[in-house]
Design a protein around this motif. Structure first.
Motif, PDB file in Angstrom:
ATOM      1  N   SER A  76       0.855  -1.177   0.000  1.00 17.57           N
ATOM      2  CA  SER A  76       0.000   0.000   0.000  1.00 17.57           C
ATOM      3  C   SER A  76       0.890   1.225   0.000  1.00 17.57           C
ATOM      4  N   SER A  77       0.598   2.160  -0.812  1.00 18.43           N
ATOM      5  CA  SER A  77       1.280   3.426  -1.020  1.00 18.43           C
ATOM      6  C   SER A  77       2.735   3.462  -0.563  1.00 18.43           C
ATOM      7  N   LEU A  78       2.986   3.727   0.695  1.00 19.26           N
ATOM      8  CA  LEU A  78       4.353   3.961   1.150  1.00 19.26           C
ATOM      9  C   LEU A  78       5.188   2.704   1.145  1.00 19.26           C
ATOM     10  N   SER A  79       4.570   1.543   1.400  1.00 21.63           N
ATOM     11  CA  SER A  79       5.374   0.324   1.436  1.00 21.63           C
ATOM     12  C   SER A  79       5.973   0.021   0.076  1.00 21.63           C
ATOM     13  N   VAL A  80       5.256   0.378  -0.981  1.00 21.26           N
ATOM     14  CA  VAL A  80       5.841   0.233  -2.319  1.00 21.26           C
ATOM     15  C   VAL A  80       7.061   1.133  -2.429  1.00 21.26           C
ATOM     16  N   TYR A  81       6.909   2.337  -1.928  1.00 26.43           N
ATOM     17  CA  TYR A  81       7.974   3.327  -2.083  1.00 26.43           C
ATOM     18  C   TYR A  81       9.173   2.983  -1.231  1.00 26.43           C
ATOM     19  N   ARG A 102     -10.486   4.965  -9.259  1.00 32.40           N
ATOM     20  CA  ARG A 102     -11.845   4.477  -9.139  1.00 32.40           C
ATOM     21  C   ARG A 102     -12.707   5.620  -8.636  1.00 32.40           C
ATOM     22  N   ARG A 103     -13.745   5.908  -9.335  1.00 34.54           N
ATOM     23  CA  ARG A 103     -14.596   7.063  -9.024  1.00 34.54           C
ATOM     24  C   ARG A 103     -15.926   6.580  -8.462  1.00 34.54           C
ATOM     25  N   ASN A 104     -16.314   7.128  -7.318  1.00 32.05           N
ATOM     26  CA  ASN A 104     -17.570   6.773  -6.684  1.00 32.05           C
ATOM     27  C   ASN A 104     -18.341   8.027  -6.319  1.00 32.05           C
ATOM     28  N   VAL A 105     -19.636   7.940  -6.377  1.00 38.19           N
ATOM     29  CA  VAL A 105     -20.518   9.024  -5.959  1.00 38.19           C
ATOM     30  C   VAL A 105     -21.136   8.627  -4.626  1.00 38.19           C
ATOM     31  N   LEU A 106     -20.974   9.479  -3.617  1.00 36.51           N
ATOM     32  CA  LEU A 106     -21.600   9.232  -2.319  1.00 36.51           C
ATOM     33  C   LEU A 106     -23.067   9.631  -2.419  1.00 36.51           C
ATOM     34  N   THR A 455     -22.156  20.904  -6.593  1.00 40.64           N
ATOM     35  CA  THR A 455     -23.337  21.648  -6.148  1.00 40.64           C
ATOM     36  C   THR A 455     -24.452  20.720  -5.672  1.00 40.64           C
ATOM     37  N   LYS A 456     -24.488  19.487  -6.196  1.00 39.36           N
ATOM     38  CA  LYS A 456     -25.550  18.559  -5.817  1.00 39.36           C
ATOM     39  C   LYS A 456     -25.041  17.166  -5.469  1.00 39.36           C
ATOM     40  N   SER A 457     -23.737  16.982  -5.442  1.00 39.24           N
ATOM     41  CA  SER A 457     -23.212  15.648  -5.181  1.00 39.24           C
ATOM     42  C   SER A 457     -21.806  15.738  -4.602  1.00 39.24           C
ATOM     43  N   VAL A 458     -21.389  14.605  -4.020  1.00 40.93           N
ATOM     44  CA  VAL A 458     -20.045  14.475  -3.487  1.00 40.93           C
ATOM     45  C   VAL A 458     -19.412  13.257  -4.140  1.00 40.93           C
ATOM     46  N   HIS A 459     -18.266  13.468  -4.782  1.00 41.94           N
ATOM     47  CA  HIS A 459     -17.545  12.398  -5.438  1.00 41.94           C
ATOM     48  C   HIS A 459     -16.270  12.096  -4.667  1.00 41.94           C
ATOM     49  N   ILE A 460     -15.850  10.840  -4.739  1.00 37.09           N
ATOM     50  CA  ILE A 460     -14.628  10.443  -4.052  1.00 37.09           C
ATOM     51  C   ILE A 460     -13.794   9.599  -4.994  1.00 37.09           C
ATOM     52  N   MET A 461     -12.476   9.874  -4.987  1.00 33.24           N
ATOM     53  CA  MET A 461     -11.534   9.189  -5.869  1.00 33.24           C
ATOM     54  C   MET A 461     -10.555   8.369  -5.032  1.00 33.24           C
ATOM     55  N   THR A 462     -10.373   7.123  -5.445  1.00 37.43           N
ATOM     56  CA  THR A 462      -9.389   6.250  -4.810  1.00 37.43           C
ATOM     57  C   THR A 462      -8.613   5.525  -5.891  1.00 37.43           C
ATOM     58  N   LEU A 463      -7.461   4.995  -5.529  1.00 37.66           N
ATOM     59  CA  LEU A 463      -6.667   4.222  -6.474  1.00 37.66           C
ATOM     60  C   LEU A 463      -7.238   2.805  -6.599  1.00 37.66           C
ATOM     61  N   ARG A 464      -7.312   2.317  -7.816  1.00 36.67           N
ATOM     62  CA  ARG A 464      -7.660   0.906  -8.026  1.00 36.67           C
ATOM     63  C   ARG A 464      -6.461   0.045  -7.665  1.00 36.67           C
ATOM     64  N   ASN A 465      -6.737  -1.151  -7.141  1.00 35.14           N
ATOM     65  CA  ASN A 465      -5.622  -2.072  -6.963  1.00 35.14           C
ATOM     66  C   ASN A 465      -5.268  -2.691  -8.302  1.00 35.14           C
ATOM     67  N   TRP A 466      -4.191  -3.393  -8.342  1.00 32.09           N
ATOM     68  CA  TRP A 466      -3.664  -3.850  -9.635  1.00 32.09           C
ATOM     69  C   TRP A 466      -4.607  -4.819 -10.341  1.00 32.09           C
ATOM     70  N   GLY A 499      -1.786  -2.883  -3.735  1.00 36.18           N
ATOM     71  CA  GLY A 499      -2.243  -4.223  -3.426  1.00 36.18           C
ATOM     72  C   GLY A 499      -1.371  -5.341  -3.942  1.00 36.18           C
ATOM     73  N   LEU A 500      -0.132  -5.050  -4.345  1.00 38.36           N
ATOM     74  CA  LEU A 500       0.751  -6.075  -4.892  1.00 38.36           C
ATOM     75  C   LEU A 500       1.870  -6.347  -3.895  1.00 38.36           C
ATOM     76  N   PHE A 501       2.324  -7.619  -3.877  1.00 36.20           N
ATOM     77  CA  PHE A 501       3.394  -7.999  -2.962  1.00 36.20           C
ATOM     78  C   PHE A 501       4.654  -7.185  -3.249  1.00 36.20           C
ATOM     79  N   ALA A 502       5.371  -6.850  -2.183  1.00 33.80           N
ATOM     80  CA  ALA A 502       6.640  -6.146  -2.340  1.00 33.80           C
ATOM     81  C   ALA A 502       7.765  -7.093  -2.707  1.00 33.80           C
ATOM     82  N   ASP A 503       7.701  -8.330  -2.262  1.00 27.85           N
ATOM     83  CA  ASP A 503       8.743  -9.299  -2.578  1.00 27.85           C
ATOM     84  C   ASP A 503       8.706  -9.624  -4.075  1.00 27.85           C
TER      85      ASP A 503
END
Length: 1187
Positions: A76-81, A102-106, A455-466, A499-503
């Motif tokens: 996850s994010s930093l562990s890759v780095y 990945r785009r989602n509407v709340l 103005t009428k909705s809230v969107h949220i963006m996240t990274l897709r796993n591999w 979401g991918l193994f570091a090894d």
């Protein structure tokens, strides 16, 4: 059984912050009874709908590196780095990234925002913030707080309060999600308890009235926050509770009068990094309209950095974003900031001594104006441009991974607050212009997710796993792209991986299984398209037909070429009357919008598209040959323009074509447009696509082309070629020095890249000196200190060498260098500069010789004499110690300038200089010579009688016409010297008299001291002296206490006759020392125990001097022996002599030796000052008399 990385990450994320799980509800599963009452509109809007990809607010924030298992944990994010080594991006035009975001509407929150606006008059949404809860502010002063399941938990404030305070303009939640700060458009700030919805504080005096709150943000310190108002000022809010009363103290951190701040961002560290040393400083980044400021609030306020933007568009929005990043196995915060299209990165770290260092990393250049900047993980940025398009960018490779259009969101802008419309609009024009595009309160990030408020909705963006990224391509049946993405994951070159193994071994094993799955799906799909599945012969025939299609395509291109050229296929010519008809028919066929019996999903212009996919280069060559024949055919020219428009529409706006194919198109268009009789019209904006192939062409001479080349060279990491671009660009030559310095000194560039730039700069050093010699000298001092000699040789121009060395060897320039910069230059360079100064700037030679100490005197004297610079030569001769030679040089210079006007003999130089008109060239030299002559005469007055000097001056024939004022300074100087020496002589005489009196008084005291005998009998005959009362007998007593008859001593021969007097020695003391007294030299009489310095002659008085019964009274007479008398005469002779210095010298040398012979020596420190061993007589020079 071990869980997969994906399942574990989802479970852990859900436990941290599970905002929603939108799935269809099964009535039978949950046994929900039937209801008779139909649902209301609000319930329908709040009802969750089915989604293919349920939203989960994943916790992808920083991991604790101490607990990371490199063999088992998912990246996850930093562990890759942290665990993967930094690999250089694969430079390939066919890199496939797939869908990264990945785009989602709340929908639950979105529906309740709309419902609140309609039912309770909450107003439109204005601000959003997220932590363990989501808070949304409205235009009517309400704050709606939603929990993780999108349920409305609190509604803070009332519309009545909103009418008084205005709209909610800023929101902030503290680190433990217990407090909410609300800023309002009219300047008030409220604090709420998120546990029970209680109002804790209402702050109205934290900042000047009449300004809106633009930002209010908690810091990691629980009782500390900052706010920014529309006046551009920043204030620190300190919350305290005293005697049960909640208070707030405000302190101004930055005044808007010094430059308006429009964005603030405190550094927040997660629970894993709460002990990081940098967090103790409570860092705060502030972005004004002209610069970035980095300050520390703790332990005391301190400014750590000020960084100007440079030239930017005044309408651009300043942006700030913090992120902890692992660099060289250490985690430190990185500040990303931009204004316009350039993102800068600053690494902030603390050294062992406690000093914070800010290091600038390589900047990111974009082609769009940004309005939002957010980190989604330590390697990936999510940007929003002014057209409301999201751009996902990989920071290390600076590669754009994906673009998402957010126009349907209808993003909320904060323009009204920046214009302070609620308080009368009393803001500057610059701040109002920036506010047109601001959306600070509409975008917030938390735990690897970014939320956008519409103005009428809230969107949220996240990274897709591999896996999601690969499956997303498979759903679109893009097997080649999916396989390419899987291969990049397998090799570790993919970007924004989650979401991918570091090894590496485990990673390759998991991805290899997925690649096999992709191939199986592709084979299955191919078999389904075969006419008869399962029959090998039919399948072979099917794929053989595909090979035959290649042959057919080549024939088709030849046929089209022949038809458009008026020739028959395969041989012969078309009848002339049919040529126009054939051409029209072929063109009509090519530009047909759809094929016959076209399917609904068929793309437009299928024939041209098919030929381009088959062989782009050959098809365009066919068209180029055909266009050669279109000279006066109006119909053909119309077809030509039509085909060009179709080509651009099909290839430029479609991702199916590779950059090499698009490059072929632009080559084709460039050749057509270069024709003198060209009639084609092409939109110039479309030529932005040519950047990918621009490097293959020679560097153009247009001004804008150099920047294009620089951009492309930077993408290819050809930094040495960028140096050529700067040199050839007349508008940006001055910027080359900063560019070279940044490349050679900043991290992020390989040693090979730095070496190439270093060599390139050395090759063009002559051009650099011509552009700016001071900047070149600074660059050489830092990066080319060992190449100075070769640089001087390569310049091949004395004037360029002079300009360069004058800057490099300037003492003020060297003092301004970094203390760590070591610049060792030999004396030959300084002497070369002296030579060049004599040629190009003679008036600066003397000044340089006085400030520099690194040249050799002999060589410098030869240089100045060669160029006949008398003043500089005289200075060097005087510095060498040859004052006479310096005087002669200056005298010769003066004589050469004056003799031609006044011919006088036997005159003194100073009189000649002071008299009559002199040439302007000699005026400054005459003044210097006057001063030098005065110093010489004042020094002479110490050795030559002053009357003789004055008499010589007054008797000189030159002063028959002179004035007394002209020698007034000289006479006054002599008088001052006389007064000084007279005072010195009087003081010295007083000291001598006092010391001589002290010596003589102690000497007299020693010789006149009474002696007490040890026995009352002679130590030789052992007879008491009282028996000789009737006779006069001499008794001798020594300082040792022994008593003798004079006759007894004479018999023992212990006396030495000198100057008709006896010098006696104690017989008993000398006998105990083991030698006869007569054998000892007379010099031993000076010893304290064996020789009496005060020999006393005792006489027995018979008449009138007889004592009583107890004894007789002894009369003593004090006398000086020969040695004492000689010492006294010596002192008296010295005192009467003419030289007082001789007295001082003799007294200093002899007094210490004589002191040892005193009977009662004086303790040190109680006598004369000459007893001090460190005593020195310091003579100060006579005071200088100003002329």
């Amino acid at each position: 059984m071990t869980e997969s990385p994906d399942s574990r990450s989802l479970v852990s994320a859900s436990s941290q912050l599970n905002l929603m799980e939108i799935e269809a509800i099964d009535d039978k599963e949950f046994d929900i009874p039937q209801v008779d009452t139909p649902p209301t509109l609000e319930s329908i809007l709040n009802e969750p709908e089915d989604e293919d990809e349920p939203f989960i607010l994943e916790d992808t924030c920083l991991l604790n590196t101490e607990n990371i298992d490199a063999h088992s944990c998912e990246t996850s994010s930093l562990s890759v780095y942290v665990h993967l080594r930094r690999r250089k991006a694969v430079e390939t035009n066919a890199t496939v990234h797939g869908s990264v975001l990945r785009r989602n509407v709340l929908k639950g929150i979105s529906a309740q925002i709309v419902s609140a606006a309609d039912k309770v008059d909450a107003g439109l949404p204005t601000a959003v913030t997220v932590s363990n809860v989501i808070a949304v502010g409205t235009s009517h002063g309400l704050a709606l707080v939603f929990d993780q399941n999108q349920a409305l938990r609190l509604c803070l404030g009332t519309t009545a309060t909103g009418a008084e305070y205005g709209a909610v303009s800023a929101l902030s939640i503290n680190h433990d999600c217990t407090r909410l700060l609300c800023g309002f458009a009219k300047g008030q700030i409220t604090m709420w308890d998120l546990a029970n919805g209680k109002l804790l504080r209402t702050i109205t005096d934290a900042h000047p009235p009449g300004t809106a709150i633009l930002h209010v943000k908690f810091t990691d310190h629980p009782a500390l926050a900052v706010c920014n108002d529309s006046g551009g000022s920043v204030f620190e809010l300190s919350f305290r509770r005293v005697m049960g009363m909640r208070t707030c103290e405000s302190r101004c951190l930055f005044s808007g009068s010094k430059g308006e701040v429009c964005c603030v961002e405190p550094l927040h560290a997660g629970p894993e990094l709460k002990d990081h040393p940098i967090t103790h400083y409570s860092l705060l980044a502030m972005a004004s309209l002209t610069k970035i400021l980095l300050i520390g609030l703790k332990p005391s306020l301190k400014v750590w950095l000020t960084f100007p933007y440079g030239k930017t568009d005044p309408a651009s929005v300043p942006l700030l974003a913090w992120q902890f990043v692992a660099v060289q196995k250490t985690i430190n915060p990185v500040l990303a900031f931009c204004r316009g299209d350039t993102i800068h990165f600053l690494l902030v770290k603390k050294d062992e001594s406690g000093i914070i260092h800010v290091i600038k990393h390589r900047q990111l250049q974009l082609s769009c104006d940004l309005i939002s900047l957010s980190w989604i993980n330590p390697r990936t940025l999510v940007l929003m441009d002014s057209t409301e398009k999201l751009r996902v960018v990989d920071r290390p490779s600076q590669e754009e991974l994906e673009t998402v259009d957010m126009a349907e969101l209808q993003l909320v802008y904060n323009s009204s607050h920046f214009k302070s419309l609620a308080t009368g609009g009393n803001v500057s024009q610059a701040l109002a212009l920036v506010g047109e595009k601001t959306c600070y309160q509409s975008v917030c990030s938390y735990a690897g997710q970014i939320m956008y408020l519409g103005t009428k909705s809230v969107h949220i963006m996240t990274l897709r796993n591999w896996r999601e990224r690969v499956d997303h391509l498979l759903k679109q049946e893009k097997f080649m792209e999916a396989l390419s993405l899987a291969w990049s994951l397998h090799e570790g070159t993919a970007k924004a991986v989650l979401g991918l193994f570091a090894d590496p071994a485990k990673r390759k094993g998991v991805v290899a299984d997925k690649m096999v799955e992709i191939l199986l799906q592709y084979v299955d799909r191919s078999l389904k398209k075969c006419p008869e599945q399962g029959k090998i012969q039919v399948m072979e025939q099917h794929f053989q037909v595909m090979d035959e299609h290649v042959v057919m395509g080549n024939k088709l291109l030849v046929y089209i070429s022949c038809c458009l050229a008026g020739r028959a296929y395969p041989l012969g010519d078309i009848p002339e009357d049919l040529v126009p008809q054939v051409k029209n028919q072929v063109f009509e066929f090519l530009i047909r919008l759809h094929s016959v019996e076209a399917a609904q999903e068929e793309e437009v212009y299928p024939y041209i598209r098919t030929l381009l996919h088959f062989d782009t280069r050959e098809f365009l060559n066919v068209l180029a040959l055909t266009f050669e024949d279109f000279k006066n055919d109006k119909q053909a020219l119309e077809y030509q323009q039509r085909i060009v428009d179709i080509l651009l529409k099909v290839m430029v706006d479609n991702s199916d074509f590779t950059p090499s194919q698009v490059g072929c198109l632009f080559t084709f268009l460039a050749r057509q447009l270069a024709k003198p009789d060209n009639t084609l019209f092409v939109n110039r904006k479309l030529f932005d696509q040519v950047n990918q192939i621009f490097l293959c062409a020679p560097v153009p001479m247009a001004e804008d082309a150099y920047q294009i080349c620089e951009f492309m060279y930077d993408k290819k990491h050809l930094y040495n070629k960028i140096v050529d671009c700067y040199l050839k660009d007349p508008l940006r030559k001055e910027e080359l020095f900063n560019y070279i310095h940044n490349i050679l000194s900043m991290p992020g560039y390989s040693s090979e890249e730095k070496q190439l730039v270093w060599v390139k700069a050395l090759q063009h050093i002559k051009d650099l000196v011509s552009i700016s010699s001071p900047k070149t000298a600074e660059l050489v001092a830092v990066h080319f200190a060992d190449e100075v000699q070769s640089i001087i040789t390569s310049l091949q121009d004395d004037y360029l060498a002079f300009q360069f060395l004058k800057c490099l060897l300037n003492p003020s320039f060297r003092e301004g260098l970094n203390p760590q910069t070591i610049l060792r230059l030999g004396p030959d360079l300084h002497e070369l500069l002296v030579d060049l100064l004599c040629q190009f700037s003679p008036q600066q030679v003397t000044a340089f010789l006085k400030t520099s100490q690194d040249y050799r005197l002999e060589e410098a004297i030869q240089i100045t004499e060669k160029h006949k610079l008398h003043e500089a030569a005289a200075y060097l001769l005087e510095k060498k110690g040859n004052v006479q030679g310096a005087f002669e040089v200056l005298l010769q210079k003066v004589v050469d300038g004056i003799i031609s006007q006044q011919t006088k003999e036997n005159h003194w130089c100073i009189m000649n200089l002071a008299e009559g008109p002199v040439s302007p060239d000699c005026f400054s030299l005459s003044s210097a010579l006057k001063e030098l002559t005065m110093k010489v005469l004042n020094s002479m007055s110490s050795f030559i009688a002053p009357p003789a000097i004055i008499q010589r001056i007054l008797q000189d024939p030159v002063y028959g016409k002179g004035k007394l004022a002209e020698i007034q300074g000289l006479i006054l100087g002599m008088l001052e010297t006389f007064n000084y020496e007279q005072t010195l002589l009087e003081t010295t005489t007083n000291l001598l008299n006092s010391d001589l009196h002290w010596s003589l008084s102690h000497l007299r005291k020693a010789v006149s001291r009474g002696l007490h005998p040890r026995q009352y009998h002679c130590n030789i005959c052992l007879q008491q002296y009282k028996r000789w009362q009737e006779s006069e007998e001499e008794i001798i007593i020594f300082s040792c206490g022994h008593l003798y008859h004079c006759q007894c001593l004479q018999r023992k021969e212990v006396g030495v006759l000198s100057e008709r007097q006896y010098s006696w020695s104690c017989y008993k003391c000398t006998s105990n020392q083991g030698s006869r007294p007569a054998d000892r030299p007379s010099a031993e009489s000076s010893r304290s125990r064996s020789t009496s310095l005060a020999q006393t002659k005792v006489t027995s008085a018979h008449r009138g001097i007889v004592t009583e019964a107890h004894g007789r009274k002894m009369l003593t007479e004090a006398t000086l022996d020969a040695q004492q008398t000689q010492a006294w005469d010596h002192f008296r002779t010295l005192y009467r002599g003419p030289s007082r210095l001789a007295v001082l010298t003799e007294l200093t040398h002899s007094h210490g030796n004589e002191r040892a012979g005193f009977s009662n020596p004086v303790h040190p420190g109680t006598g004369s000052i000459y007893h001090s061993e460190n005593f020195q007589l310091k003579l100060s020079p006579p005071p200088l008399v100003e002329e």
